[in-house]
Design a protein around this motif. Sequence first.
Motif, mmCIF file in Angstrom:
data_model
loop_
_atom_site.group_PDB
_atom_site.id
_atom_site.type_symbol
_atom_site.label_atom_id
_atom_site.label_comp_id
_atom_site.label_asym_id
_atom_site.label_seq_id
_atom_site.Cartn_x
_atom_site.Cartn_y
_atom_site.Cartn_z
ATOM 1 N N VAL A 77 54.951 53.263 45.444
ATOM 2 C CA VAL A 77 54.292 53.564 44.170
ATOM 3 C C VAL A 77 52.801 53.754 44.429
ATOM 4 O O VAL A 77 52.177 52.995 45.185
ATOM 5 N N VAL A 78 52.235 54.775 43.813
ATOM 6 C CA VAL A 78 50.794 55.014 43.875
ATOM 7 C C VAL A 78 50.195 54.697 42.510
ATOM 8 O O VAL A 78 50.645 55.233 41.489
ATOM 9 N N CYS A 79 49.204 53.811 42.487
ATOM 10 C CA CYS A 79 48.467 53.528 41.255
ATOM 11 C C CYS A 79 47.339 54.542 41.151
ATOM 12 O O CYS A 79 46.421 54.543 41.976
ATOM 13 N N GLY A 80 47.404 55.397 40.130
ATOM 14 C CA GLY A 80 46.419 56.467 39.998
ATOM 15 C C GLY A 80 45.546 56.352 38.779
ATOM 16 O O GLY A 80 44.989 57.351 38.321
ATOM 17 N N ILE A 104 50.176 51.400 46.536
ATOM 18 C CA ILE A 104 48.890 51.787 47.108
ATOM 19 C C ILE A 104 48.044 52.398 45.995
ATOM 20 O O ILE A 104 48.527 53.211 45.208
ATOM 21 N N SER A 105 46.788 51.975 45.922
ATOM 22 C CA SER A 105 45.945 52.316 44.788
ATOM 23 C C SER A 105 44.795 53.234 45.176
ATOM 24 O O SER A 105 44.180 53.069 46.234
ATOM 25 N N VAL A 106 44.485 54.179 44.283
ATOM 26 C CA VAL A 106 43.296 55.013 44.440
ATOM 27 C C VAL A 106 42.174 54.543 43.516
ATOM 28 O O VAL A 106 41.101 55.136 43.491
ATOM 29 N N THR A 107 42.411 53.495 42.744
ATOM 30 C CA THR A 107 41.453 53.011 41.744
ATOM 31 C C THR A 107 40.263 52.351 42.420
ATOM 32 O O THR A 107 40.425 51.503 43.291
ATOM 33 N N LYS A 108 39.058 52.725 41.997
ATOM 34 C CA LYS A 108 37.841 52.235 42.642
ATOM 35 C C LYS A 108 37.005 51.413 41.669
ATOM 36 O O LYS A 108 36.819 51.796 40.519
ATOM 37 N N GLY A 109 36.471 50.289 42.155
ATOM 38 C CA GLY A 109 35.596 49.468 41.333
ATOM 39 C C GLY A 109 35.681 48.012 41.736
ATOM 40 O O GLY A 109 36.454 47.631 42.630
ATOM 41 N N MET A 110 34.891 47.184 41.081
ATOM 42 C CA MET A 110 34.900 45.748 41.316
ATOM 43 C C MET A 110 34.690 45.014 39.995
ATOM 44 O O MET A 110 34.122 45.554 39.049
ATOM 45 N N ILE A 111 35.125 43.770 39.975
ATOM 46 C CA ILE A 111 34.897 42.861 38.858
ATOM 47 C C ILE A 111 33.788 41.893 39.265
ATOM 48 O O ILE A 111 33.792 41.383 40.394
ATOM 49 N N ASP A 112 32.839 41.638 38.389
ATOM 50 C CA ASP A 112 31.829 40.617 38.688
ATOM 51 C C ASP A 112 32.139 39.359 37.894
ATOM 52 O O ASP A 112 32.399 39.402 36.699
ATOM 53 N N LEU A 113 32.129 38.230 38.589
ATOM 54 C CA LEU A 113 32.406 36.937 37.977
ATOM 55 C C LEU A 113 31.082 36.269 37.589
ATOM 56 O O LEU A 113 30.007 36.639 38.082
ATOM 57 N N PRO A 114 31.117 35.256 36.710
ATOM 58 C CA PRO A 114 29.876 34.635 36.224
ATOM 59 C C PRO A 114 28.966 34.081 37.315
ATOM 60 O O PRO A 114 27.739 34.064 37.147
ATOM 61 N N ASP A 115 29.539 33.669 38.443
ATOM 62 C CA ASP A 115 28.706 33.105 39.512
ATOM 63 C C ASP A 115 28.128 34.179 40.433
ATOM 64 O O ASP A 115 27.458 33.872 41.417
ATOM 65 N N ASN A 134 55.763 39.732 42.523
ATOM 66 C CA ASN A 134 55.174 39.678 43.864
ATOM 67 C C ASN A 134 55.190 41.084 44.459
ATOM 68 O O ASN A 134 56.212 41.562 44.945
ATOM 69 N N VAL A 135 54.047 41.757 44.372
ATOM 70 C CA VAL A 135 53.929 43.140 44.847
ATOM 71 C C VAL A 135 52.937 43.187 45.996
ATOM 72 O O VAL A 135 51.847 42.616 45.917
ATOM 73 N N GLU A 136 53.316 43.864 47.073
ATOM 74 C CA GLU A 136 52.411 44.037 48.205
ATOM 75 C C GLU A 136 51.464 45.202 47.909
ATOM 76 O O GLU A 136 51.902 46.306 47.604
ATOM 77 N N LEU A 137 50.150 44.923 48.020
ATOM 78 C CA LEU A 137 49.141 45.893 47.608
ATOM 79 C C LEU A 137 48.409 46.516 48.793
ATOM 80 O O LEU A 137 48.057 45.830 49.751
#
Length: 350
Positions: A77-80, A104-115, A134-137
């Motif tokens: 599966v491709v996450c698009g 396998i993902s093409v999605t780009k970005g990051m999450i910022d946490l409070p710390d 349980n999915v292998e990424l």
Amino acid sequence: MGIVTLIGAGQMASALTFPLFENGNEVRLVGTPLDGEVIARLREDNYHINLDRTLHEGIKYYTVDQVEEALDGAELVVCGVSSFGVDWFLNNMFKLIPEGVPVISVTKGMIDLPDGTLQVFPEYWQEHMPEGVNVELFAIGGPCTARDLSDHDHSFVAYCGKDLKKLEWIRSHFETDYYHIALTDDVVGLEAAVALKNGYALGTAMAIGLKNRLGDDGIAHVNSKSALFQQSVWEMYQLLDIVGGNQKMIMYAAGDLDVTVAGGRSRKVGQYLGEGYSMPEIEEKLAGQTLEAVVIATRTARAVKAMAKVGKVKESDFPLLMHVDQCLNHGAKVDIPWKDFQTITCDAIK
């Protein structure tokens, strides 16, 4: 070879149908709730209205309500989805993916946490995976525009994941004589590198806007754009170490930065800032487009500020990022902090 289901009919996922189909895979492309018009037109004549390309005859198209049918028998599966669809995919798609089928993902970005911690999407997904799932990424990063890939222009990217043997198997579905793929187990390094580049492409493109604002003054202004590119690479190099990635991944950040500055939404935001437009005006000009560069620049700047409060970093170590943040979120006009670049770079070289 096998059955590959792509969820999300955005430009990059749709471009990946070219190498997948040409390698003999059965290719199934599923639209998100936002892709209704795209899928409707593809079913008519294989023409993708956003990619502006005709896909191969023989690809199968599905609407989001048919996703379970599209996943039946899939081996990969491709996450698009875009970065704005990260939680939608997490909450709605992972639980439908058959057990043992990798994503396998093409999605780009990051999450910022409070710390101030910056978390790449594969980490975020793994940490918040629905109970019992349980999915292998795996993920894709590197300099590659969707239209050039569709046109078979030579592209060199990297695929990342912890299981390199499985990653080799995934690569075999995609790799062609024009689509070249390196493998790495540094998920954080690769994914952080190609996420950061969007915010810094915005910053680099401000030089293009400044040139436009000056009009035809007979000066190419290549120096100023290259200087911002250089500063961007330097700051991304430092950030890669902070997030825990291998700094060698800077090669993918730099390559992706170059291709992103050459065109696209990230460039447009920076260009318009340089031309003197405010963010509300830019948002109006780009209405309907996902401005991922704004999100990643804002999150990265917010993370740096949080880390600076507890002494982990200094804001002054990231003058371009801080200036981009001021322009995006605090109403500042573009005024490149050249002296700050000079000071921080010279101190680091000592």
